[in-house]
Write a protein that holds these residues in place. Structure first.
Motif, short mmCIF file in Angstrom:
data_model
loop_
_atom_site.label_atom_id
_atom_site.label_comp_id
_atom_site.label_asym_id
_atom_site.label_seq_id
_atom_site.Cartn_x
_atom_site.Cartn_y
_atom_site.Cartn_z
N ASN A 194 0.97 -14.93 -5.40
CA ASN A 194 1.85 -15.61 -6.35
C ASN A 194 2.04 -14.80 -7.62
O ASN A 194 3.14 -14.71 -8.17
CB ASN A 194 1.29 -17.00 -6.69
N TYR A 195 0.94 -14.19 -8.09
CA TYR A 195 1.01 -13.46 -9.35
C TYR A 195 1.81 -12.16 -9.20
O TYR A 195 2.48 -11.72 -10.14
CB TYR A 195 -0.40 -13.16 -9.86
N LEU A 196 1.72 -11.54 -8.02
CA LEU A 196 2.46 -10.30 -7.78
C LEU A 196 3.86 -10.55 -7.23
O LEU A 196 4.64 -9.61 -7.08
CB LEU A 196 1.69 -9.40 -6.81
N ASN A 197 4.13 -11.82 -6.88
CA ASN A 197 5.42 -12.19 -6.29
C ASN A 197 5.67 -11.46 -4.97
O ASN A 197 6.75 -10.94 -4.72
CB ASN A 197 6.57 -11.92 -7.27
N VAL A 198 4.62 -11.44 -4.13
CA VAL A 198 4.74 -10.87 -2.79
C VAL A 198 4.21 -11.91 -1.80
O VAL A 198 3.65 -12.93 -2.19
CB VAL A 198 3.95 -9.55 -2.65
N SER A 199 4.40 -11.65 -0.52
CA SER A 199 3.94 -12.59 0.49
C SER A 199 2.43 -12.49 0.69
O SER A 199 1.80 -11.47 0.38
CB SER A 199 4.64 -12.33 1.82
N ARG A 200 1.84 -13.57 1.25
CA ARG A 200 0.42 -13.56 1.57
C ARG A 200 0.13 -12.47 2.60
O ARG A 200 -0.91 -11.82 2.54
CB ARG A 200 -0.01 -14.92 2.12
N ALA A 201 1.07 -12.28 3.53
CA ALA A 201 0.87 -11.26 4.56
C ALA A 201 0.75 -9.87 3.93
O ALA A 201 -0.07 -9.05 4.36
CB ALA A 201 2.03 -11.28 5.55
N THR A 202 1.55 -9.62 2.89
CA THR A 202 1.47 -8.33 2.20
C THR A 202 0.12 -8.14 1.55
O THR A 202 -0.49 -7.07 1.63
CB THR A 202 2.59 -8.25 1.13
N VAL A 203 -0.38 -9.19 0.92
CA VAL A 203 -1.68 -9.11 0.25
C VAL A 203 -2.80 -8.89 1.27
O VAL A 203 -3.70 -8.06 1.05
CB VAL A 203 -1.93 -10.38 -0.59
N TYR A 204 -2.76 -9.62 2.37
CA TYR A 204 -3.79 -9.44 3.41
C TYR A 204 -3.75 -8.02 3.96
O TYR A 204 -4.80 -7.40 4.23
CB TYR A 204 -3.59 -10.45 4.53
N ASN A 205 -2.54 -7.49 4.12
CA ASN A 205 -2.40 -6.12 4.64
C ASN A 205 -2.96 -5.12 3.63
O ASN A 205 -3.64 -4.16 4.03
CB ASN A 205 -0.93 -5.83 4.91
N ASP A 206 -2.71 -5.36 2.33
CA ASP A 206 -3.21 -4.46 1.29
C ASP A 206 -4.73 -4.51 1.18
O ASP A 206 -5.37 -3.55 0.75
CB ASP A 206 -2.61 -4.82 -0.06
N ALA A 207 -5.29 -5.66 1.57
CA ALA A 207 -6.75 -5.83 1.43
C ALA A 207 -7.53 -5.21 2.59
O ALA A 207 -8.76 -5.14 2.53
CB ALA A 207 -7.07 -7.33 1.33
#
Length: 208
Positions: A194-207
């Motif tokens: 939410n804070y980066l304005n990207v999808s959850r999938a993007t965040v999981y992939n980055d992690a």
């Protein structure tokens, strides 16, 4: 006073502008077009009539001042005004000159402040909370502020903003959050997304 061709064209173009503004700003803003070459019958058009005036009515004091003196300010914005029935208004008046520097027209906008003040009172009442209440509760997970603060710090080091992070920067951020233990906060991925304005999938992939 006989109008020149230029003055007639200016007035006709201002009619169209007044019409467009009237439709856009309805119903809270009155838009009035004044012909300053004929101060005794100055009003050429009036949209969203809030003042009770009519086409053919005389110019206001400001209109008369402009008709008499081309040095009067061309734009006078957001000055206090009052309708005939006592309602308070905020007004802006824009003078239009011809190529000789004489005032030909004035486009005036009068906003009825009554409705906005009433609405503001209602919103203030609706949004009021009891700050003296013994109950304290938050609907977001513990640590959310800490995650956002760490993201802001990370962005400051890169001289950018969280929503402008590139893929490699997001991955570095996620490593930093994990190492600091903030990655284990409940719903951490949602908070970051939410804070980066990207999808959850993007965040999981980055992690990963």
């Amino acid at each position: 006073m006989k109008k020149t061709v230029e003055q007639q064209n200016l007035l006709e173009q201002m009619r169209q502008i007044a019409d467009g503004l009237g439709q856009t700003l309805a119903p809270f803003c009155e838009v009035v077009l004044h012909d300053l070459t004929d101060p005794e019958h100055a009003i050429l058009a009036i949209h969203n009539n809030l003042s009770g005036r009519a086409v053919g009515a005389p110019a206001t004091e400001l209109g008369l001042a402009r008709a008499a003196d081309p040095d009067v300010a061309q734009v006078i914005a957001n000055y206090p005004n009052t309708f005939a029935d006592g309602r308070r208004a905020k007004s802006t008046s824009i003078g239009i000159k011809d190529s000789t520097g004489q005032y030909v027209a004035a486009l005036c906008m009068n906003v009825d402040l009554t409705v906005f003040r009433s609405l503001n009172t209602l919103l203030t009442q609706f949004s009021a909370v009891d700050n003296d209440s013994a109950v304290r509760e938050t609907l977001e997970p513990a640590g959310a502020d800490a995650i956002r603060a760490r993201i802001d710090q990370f962005a400051a080091r890169l001289a950018t903003t969280p929503r402008a992070f590139k893929a490699e920067e997001r991955k570095a951020l996620m490593r930093e959050l994990k190492e600091s233990g903030l990655g284990d906060v409940r719903r951490a991925m949602d908070i970051v997304a939410n804070y980066l304005n990207v999808s959850r999938a993007t965040v999981y992939n980055d992690a990963r």
